[in-house]
Design a protein around this motif. Structure first.
Motif, PDB file in Angstrom:
ATOM      1  N   ARG A  59      10.140  57.188  60.035  1.00  0.00           N
ATOM      2  CA  ARG A  59       8.883  56.632  59.282  1.00  0.00           C
ATOM      3  C   ARG A  59       8.081  55.659  60.326  1.00  0.00           C
ATOM      4  NH1 ARG A  59       8.794  55.538  54.027  1.00  0.00           N
ATOM      5  NH2 ARG A  59      10.679  56.499  52.789  1.00  0.00           N
ATOM      6  N   LEU A  60       6.831  55.897  60.221  1.00  0.00           N
ATOM      7  CA  LEU A  60       5.898  55.137  61.051  1.00  0.00           C
ATOM      8  C   LEU A  60       4.931  54.425  60.426  1.00  0.00           C
ATOM      9  CD1 LEU A  60       5.172  58.311  63.758  1.00  0.00           C
ATOM     10  CD2 LEU A  60       6.748  56.497  64.066  1.00  0.00           C
ATOM     11  N   ASP A  61       4.389  53.660  61.170  1.00  0.00           N
ATOM     12  CA  ASP A  61       2.770  52.752  60.352  1.00  0.00           C
ATOM     13  C   ASP A  61       1.935  52.976  61.410  1.00  0.00           C
ATOM     14  OD1 ASP A  61       1.827  51.400  58.644  1.00  0.00           O
ATOM     15  OD2 ASP A  61       2.256  49.471  59.432  1.00  0.00           O
ATOM     16  N   VAL A  62       0.891  53.636  61.144  1.00  0.00           N
ATOM     17  CA  VAL A  62      -0.247  53.827  61.947  1.00  0.00           C
ATOM     18  C   VAL A  62      -1.430  52.687  61.331  1.00  0.00           C
ATOM     19  CG1 VAL A  62      -2.016  55.383  62.591  1.00  0.00           C
ATOM     20  CG2 VAL A  62       0.224  56.220  62.062  1.00  0.00           C
ATOM     21  N   VAL A  63      -1.716  51.912  62.530  1.00  0.00           N
ATOM     22  CA  VAL A  63      -2.239  50.878  62.128  1.00  0.00           C
ATOM     23  C   VAL A  63      -3.750  50.942  62.821  1.00  0.00           C
ATOM     24  CG1 VAL A  63      -2.640  48.231  62.519  1.00  0.00           C
ATOM     25  CG2 VAL A  63      -0.479  49.237  62.245  1.00  0.00           C
ATOM     26  N   LEU A  64      -4.812  50.829  61.932  1.00  0.00           N
ATOM     27  CA  LEU A  64      -6.306  51.094  62.476  1.00  0.00           C
ATOM     28  C   LEU A  64      -6.827  49.582  63.032  1.00  0.00           C
ATOM     29  CD1 LEU A  64      -5.730  53.203  59.983  1.00  0.00           C
ATOM     30  CD2 LEU A  64      -8.366  53.531  60.286  1.00  0.00           C
ATOM     31  N   ALA A  65      -7.741  49.772  63.868  1.00  0.00           N
ATOM     32  CA  ALA A  65      -8.102  48.593  64.543  1.00  0.00           C
ATOM     33  C   ALA A  65      -9.143  47.698  63.625  1.00  0.00           C
ATOM     34  CB  ALA A  65      -9.051  49.114  65.757  1.00  0.00           C
ATOM     35  N   VAL A  66      -9.022  46.503  63.819  1.00  0.00           N
ATOM     36  CA  VAL A  66      -9.931  45.537  63.172  1.00  0.00           C
ATOM     37  C   VAL A  66     -11.604  46.008  63.690  1.00  0.00           C
ATOM     38  CG1 VAL A  66     -11.012  43.186  63.148  1.00  0.00           C
ATOM     39  CG2 VAL A  66      -8.556  43.690  62.974  1.00  0.00           C
ATOM     40  N   ARG A  67     -12.356  46.009  62.643  1.00  0.00           N
ATOM     41  CA  ARG A  67     -13.789  46.311  63.120  1.00  0.00           C
ATOM     42  C   ARG A  67     -14.651  44.963  63.587  1.00  0.00           C
ATOM     43  NH1 ARG A  67     -17.265  47.858  58.405  1.00  0.00           N
ATOM     44  NH2 ARG A  67     -15.640  47.704  57.405  1.00  0.00           N
ATOM     45  N   ASP A  68     -15.156  45.134  64.427  1.00  0.00           N
ATOM     46  CA  ASP A  68     -15.945  43.671  65.188  1.00  0.00           C
ATOM     47  C   ASP A  68     -14.890  42.656  65.251  1.00  0.00           C
ATOM     48  OD1 ASP A  68     -17.851  41.946  65.775  1.00  0.00           O
ATOM     49  OD2 ASP A  68     -18.863  41.393  63.653  1.00  0.00           O
ATOM     50  N   GLN A  69     -14.160  42.889  66.070  1.00  0.00           N
ATOM     51  CA  GLN A  69     -13.262  41.784  66.454  1.00  0.00           C
ATOM     52  C   GLN A  69     -13.954  40.699  67.057  1.00  0.00           C
ATOM     53  OE1 GLN A  69      -9.847  41.874  66.702  1.00  0.00           O
ATOM     54  NE2 GLN A  69     -10.093  39.599  66.968  1.00  0.00           N
ATOM     55  N   GLU A  70     -15.021  40.766  67.638  1.00  0.00           N
ATOM     56  CA  GLU A  70     -15.980  39.478  68.299  1.00  0.00           C
ATOM     57  C   GLU A  70     -16.299  38.722  67.189  1.00  0.00           C
ATOM     58  OE1 GLU A  70     -19.928  38.682  71.016  1.00  0.00           O
ATOM     59  OE2 GLU A  70     -18.867  40.419  71.238  1.00  0.00           O
ATOM     60  N   GLY A  71     -16.708  39.422  66.028  1.00  0.00           N
ATOM     61  CA  GLY A  71     -17.445  38.756  64.942  1.00  0.00           C
ATOM     62  C   GLY A  71     -16.157  38.192  64.205  1.00  0.00           C
ATOM     63  N   PRO A 338       2.924  42.108  72.802  1.00  0.00           N
ATOM     64  CA  PRO A 338       2.906  40.924  71.936  1.00  0.00           C
ATOM     65  C   PRO A 338       1.891  40.678  70.752  1.00  0.00           C
ATOM     66  CG  PRO A 338       3.702  40.386  74.016  1.00  0.00           C
ATOM     67  CD  PRO A 338       3.272  41.817  73.961  1.00  0.00           C
ATOM     68  N   LYS A 339       0.506  41.592  71.431  1.00  0.00           N
ATOM     69  CA  LYS A 339      -0.565  41.466  70.742  1.00  0.00           C
ATOM     70  C   LYS A 339      -0.625  42.246  69.290  1.00  0.00           C
ATOM     71  CE  LYS A 339      -3.261  44.592  73.479  1.00  0.00           C
ATOM     72  NZ  LYS A 339      -4.496  44.687  74.469  1.00  0.00           N
ATOM     73  N   THR A 340       0.168  43.132  69.104  1.00  0.00           N
ATOM     74  CA  THR A 340       0.405  44.148  68.208  1.00  0.00           C
ATOM     75  C   THR A 340       0.082  43.165  66.662  1.00  0.00           C
ATOM     76  OG1 THR A 340       1.859  45.440  69.249  1.00  0.00           O
ATOM     77  CG2 THR A 340       1.825  45.687  67.038  1.00  0.00           C
ATOM     78  N   ASP A 341       0.928  42.303  66.278  1.00  0.00           N
ATOM     79  CA  ASP A 341       0.490  41.813  65.237  1.00  0.00           C
ATOM     80  C   ASP A 341      -0.519  40.790  64.987  1.00  0.00           C
ATOM     81  OD1 ASP A 341       3.021  42.956  64.474  1.00  0.00           O
ATOM     82  OD2 ASP A 341       4.268  41.418  65.485  1.00  0.00           O
ATOM     83  N   ASP A 342      -1.261  40.459  66.195  1.00  0.00           N
ATOM     84  CA  ASP A 342      -2.410  39.636  65.996  1.00  0.00           C
ATOM     85  C   ASP A 342      -3.380  39.781  65.058  1.00  0.00           C
ATOM     86  OD1 ASP A 342      -1.301  37.617  67.687  1.00  0.00           O
ATOM     87  OD2 ASP A 342      -2.270  38.355  69.609  1.00  0.00           O
ATOM     88  N   PRO A 343      -3.718  40.934  64.892  1.00  0.00           N
ATOM     89  CA  PRO A 343      -4.760  40.980  63.862  1.00  0.00           C
ATOM     90  C   PRO A 343      -4.363  40.743  62.408  1.00  0.00           C
ATOM     91  CG  PRO A 343      -4.727  43.131  65.180  1.00  0.00           C
ATOM     92  CD  PRO A 343      -3.426  42.323  65.545  1.00  0.00           C
ATOM     93  N   TYR A 344      -3.318  40.865  62.082  1.00  0.00           N
ATOM     94  CA  TYR A 344      -2.480  40.385  60.801  1.00  0.00           C
ATOM     95  C   TYR A 344      -2.630  38.751  60.633  1.00  0.00           C
ATOM     96  CZ  TYR A 344      -1.585  45.209  59.910  1.00  0.00           C
ATOM     97  OH  TYR A 344      -1.852  46.705  59.434  1.00  0.00           O
ATOM     98  N   PHE A 345      -2.149  38.155  61.717  1.00  0.00           N
ATOM     99  CA  PHE A 345      -2.284  36.916  61.659  1.00  0.00           C
ATOM    100  C   PHE A 345      -3.858  36.245  61.726  1.00  0.00           C
ATOM    101  CE2 PHE A 345       1.635  37.263  64.499  1.00  0.00           C
ATOM    102  CZ  PHE A 345       2.706  37.073  63.138  1.00  0.00           C
ATOM    103  N   GLU A 346      -4.664  36.766  62.318  1.00  0.00           N
ATOM    104  CA  GLU A 346      -6.034  36.488  61.968  1.00  0.00           C
ATOM    105  C   GLU A 346      -6.685  36.705  60.786  1.00  0.00           C
ATOM    106  OE1 GLU A 346      -7.810  36.867  66.557  1.00  0.00           O
ATOM    107  OE2 GLU A 346      -7.639  38.550  65.524  1.00  0.00           O
ATOM    108  N   LYS A 347      -6.184  37.895  60.286  1.00  0.00           N
ATOM    109  CA  LYS A 347      -6.530  38.284  58.783  1.00  0.00           C
ATOM    110  C   LYS A 347      -5.976  37.231  58.088  1.00  0.00           C
ATOM    111  CE  LYS A 347      -6.620  42.181  55.827  1.00  0.00           C
ATOM    112  NZ  LYS A 347      -5.631  41.774  54.599  1.00  0.00           N
ATOM    113  N   MET A 348      -4.674  36.624  57.968  1.00  0.00           N
ATOM    114  CA  MET A 348      -4.229  35.707  57.239  1.00  0.00           C
ATOM    115  C   MET A 348      -5.222  34.354  57.247  1.00  0.00           C
ATOM    116  SD  MET A 348      -0.186  36.373  57.773  1.00  0.00           S
ATOM    117  CE  MET A 348       0.635  37.879  57.527  1.00  0.00           C
ATOM    118  N   ALA A 349      -5.479  34.029  58.363  1.00  0.00           N
ATOM    119  CA  ALA A 349      -6.052  32.748  58.520  1.00  0.00           C
ATOM    120  C   ALA A 349      -7.376  32.819  58.246  1.00  0.00           C
ATOM    121  CB  ALA A 349      -6.387  32.545  60.289  1.00  0.00           C
ATOM    122  N   SER A 350      -8.148  34.241  58.183  1.00  0.00           N
ATOM    123  CA  SER A 350      -9.443  34.100  57.754  1.00  0.00           C
ATOM    124  C   SER A 350      -9.588  34.089  56.137  1.00  0.00           C
ATOM    125  CB  SER A 350     -10.088  35.653  58.019  1.00  0.00           C
ATOM    126  OG  SER A 350      -9.519  36.585  57.512  1.00  0.00           O
TER     127      SER A 350
END
Length: 551
Positions: A59-71, A338-350
């Motif tokens: 089983r795999l989980d393919v994660v797409l990138a955040v759009r507009d990381q700078e934003g 280590p940065k793999t999960d960061d988009p989710y932590f940032e998403k949660m904060a937002s």
């Protein structure tokens, strides 16, 4: 056979392209934005053993990138800046997806790519930024241009599978990550057992043998009755299922009543049921429930997010509807990057979610054990203390650092120091913190071997287990109280509390917000104010709640 297998897959892919079903595969192979190859395989610390069977399913989980990381980075600065008009104007899940999530076109392209290459799509969502797949080793090797080998870990004395190179994907855009390409990491809960020969330390608890119930922590740290967490939901991250019978046994023996619903959500097909007779231990899962509800007994639902893939778990926790604002994890895991999960932590904060993580039970982070995701700069790291109360079900009496076991220190992975820790007075000569890298913990609570636990469909235990596993869900419950108060006043939730508590800790009202832990040493000394042994300390009644909600 392997060559024939690969040739067959290639021929099928060509046919699909001719039929027009896989146009995206005409693109040049794209590298991914995160690493996937383990250091132990690169440096031959884990020697190659052989190949995996071609037909073995993974089983795999393919994660797409955040759009507009700078934003997104800019938005997070604004939404947590009290002087900005965007302060606490958090996004809904749908708003995040439309603003920063993957486009519908890119998401559909990943699904098309997966089906054309022989994968079965098993889950995921655009809101969660992932596509969950199931496929054979042969399918994975062909689609991602890797070889999946078997390697031996001499330290753990076990074999694990992993790719021999970084994957590439025939898509016209870069993906963020592919989770599940290896099974090197074994997630571990953060509860620990009392050492043999140590005298049981609890003498003022309400549960059997004077051990602490979850309600004792509410009496010690909140010392009130008005707030119960009503209207709130709590989300718990778990790498294994649970048995509600153990939770019910706890409440029966504690002579208390549970009103909150407990609902399991399998994020990637992992079984929700956990039975000791089947080799599954639900100690962590059960204590997470009882400790979070001990602090916030009136919440509507505790959601148990159960899975085996970190990104699938975090994706579900950050996109579930209704969205739980109070999130807790007492598990450690080791992503390749280590940065793999960061988009989710940032998403949660937002989105106004608070994600709390235990800071560990092995003392200073410099001891060499894994501290992910404790050290992430968008995670609220929770350290451990040794608490004394005034009696069963009564208030706080005194508290010291849980020495030498409480986790904390300087980021081993070199995560840069966040802006809230750069404030003058946070890092001092006395607390020995870093002015360059992330320091932890942020806050703390009782973690000594003083708790009552029921688990594994067996006899309950008193004063046997401890750890930041207990402190972390406590804090999730405490923030649920703050969220209840904010909702009652028509205010926005505090969300990710770190940008708020650091300036508060430096203010004149600090001692009305936290119990300052000034004694103890986990490798770093407990000092006045912030330190790497206990962070800012434990919650002091409703003082911090009022400060976070501006009562």
């Amino acid at each position: 056979k392997a060559v024939i297998r690969k040739l067959t897959v290639v021929l099928l892919t060509i046919v699909a392209m001719v039929l027009g079903a896989n146009i995206v595969c005409l693109a040049q192979p794209q590298s991914l934005m995160t690493r996937h190859v383990r250091d132990v395989t690169l440096n031959a610390q884990a020697p190659f053993v052989g190949l995996l069977p071609a037909a073995q399913s993974i089983r795999l989980d393919v994660v797409l990138a955040v759009r507009d990381q700078e934003g997104l980075d800019s938005f997070l600065k604004e939404v947590y800046d009290p002087s900005n008009q965007a302060y606490r104007r958090f996004l809904t899940v749908d708003q995040f997806t439309e603003t920063f999530g993957p486009s519908q076109k890119d998401y559909d392209a990943v699904i098309e790519f997966a089906k054309a290459n022989g994968f079965t799509v098993t889950g995921g969502s655009r809101d969660a930024m992932d596509v969950q797949l199931k496929g054979s080793v042969a399918t994975i090797e062909t689609a991602f241009h890797v070889n999946i080998g078997l390697y031996h870990d001499p330290v753990a004395n076990r074999d694990f599978y992993a790719p021999d190179r970084e994957p590439t994907v025939d898509l016209p855009f870069q993906l963020w990550h592919i989770s599940g390409l290896d099974n090197y990491s074994i997630p571990r809960p953060e509860f620990v057992g009392r050492p043999p020969g140590m005298k049981p330390p609890a003498v003022t608890g309400s549960c059997p043998q004077q051990s602490f119930c979850g309600s004792d922590m509410r009496a010690a740290y909140y010392e009130g009755t008005a707030l119960t967490g009503k209207g709130q939901n709590i989300g718990l991250l778990e790498f294994a299922g649970f048995d509600i019978a153990d939770v019910n046994t706890y409440y029966k023996n504690a002579k208390e009543k549970r009103t909150a619903a407990v609902k399991g959500i399998s994020t990637d097909g992992t079984p929700l049921k956990c039975l000791y007779s089947k080799g599954c231990d639900d100690t962590e899962q059960t204590l997470d429930i009882t400790q979070s509800l001990g602090m916030a007994p009136g919440v509507a639902t505790v959601y148990m997010y159960v899975g085996s893939i970190d990104t699938a778990l975090l994706g579900s926790m950050s996109s579930h509807k209704p969205l739980p604002l109070n999130l807790s994890s007492s598990w450690n895991w080791t992503p390749v990057d280590p940065k793999t999960d960061d988009p989710y932590f940032e998403k949660m904060a937002s989105q106004g979610q608070s994600f709390l993580k235990g800071a560990g039970d092995g003392g200073s982070w410099q001891n060499g054990y894994n501290v992910w995701p404790d050290e992430s700069d968008y995670v609220i790291a929770v350290g451990g203390t040794d608490l004394t109360t005034k009696g069963p079900g009564k208030g706080w009496a005194s508290e010291v650092g849980w020495s030498p076991d409480g986790g904390g220190g300087i980021s081993p992975d070199g995560i840069p120091i966040p802006s809230w820790q750069k404030l003058k007075g946070v890092i001092t000569k006395a607390n020995e913190g870093s002015t360059k890298y992330r320091n932890g913990p942020d806050v703390s609570a009782n973690a000594n071997f003083t708790f009552y636990v029921c688990a594994d469909q067996t006899t309950c235990t008193a004063n046997v287990y401890g750890g930041v596993s207990f402190a972390t869900p406590m804090w999730a419950g405490y923030i649920a109280l703050a969220n209840q108060q904010a909702a009652a006043h028509g205010d926005k939730p505090p969300g990710f509390i770190n940008p708020a508590i650091y300036p508060l800790g430096l203010g004149k009202t600090y001692h009305t917000l936290f119990h300052d832990i000034t004694s103890g040493n986990n490798g770093y000394p407990a000092t006045r104010g912030y330190d790497l042994d206990s962070g800012w300390g434990s919650p002091n009644t409703d003082g911090l709640i009022n400060a976070l909600t501006k009562k």
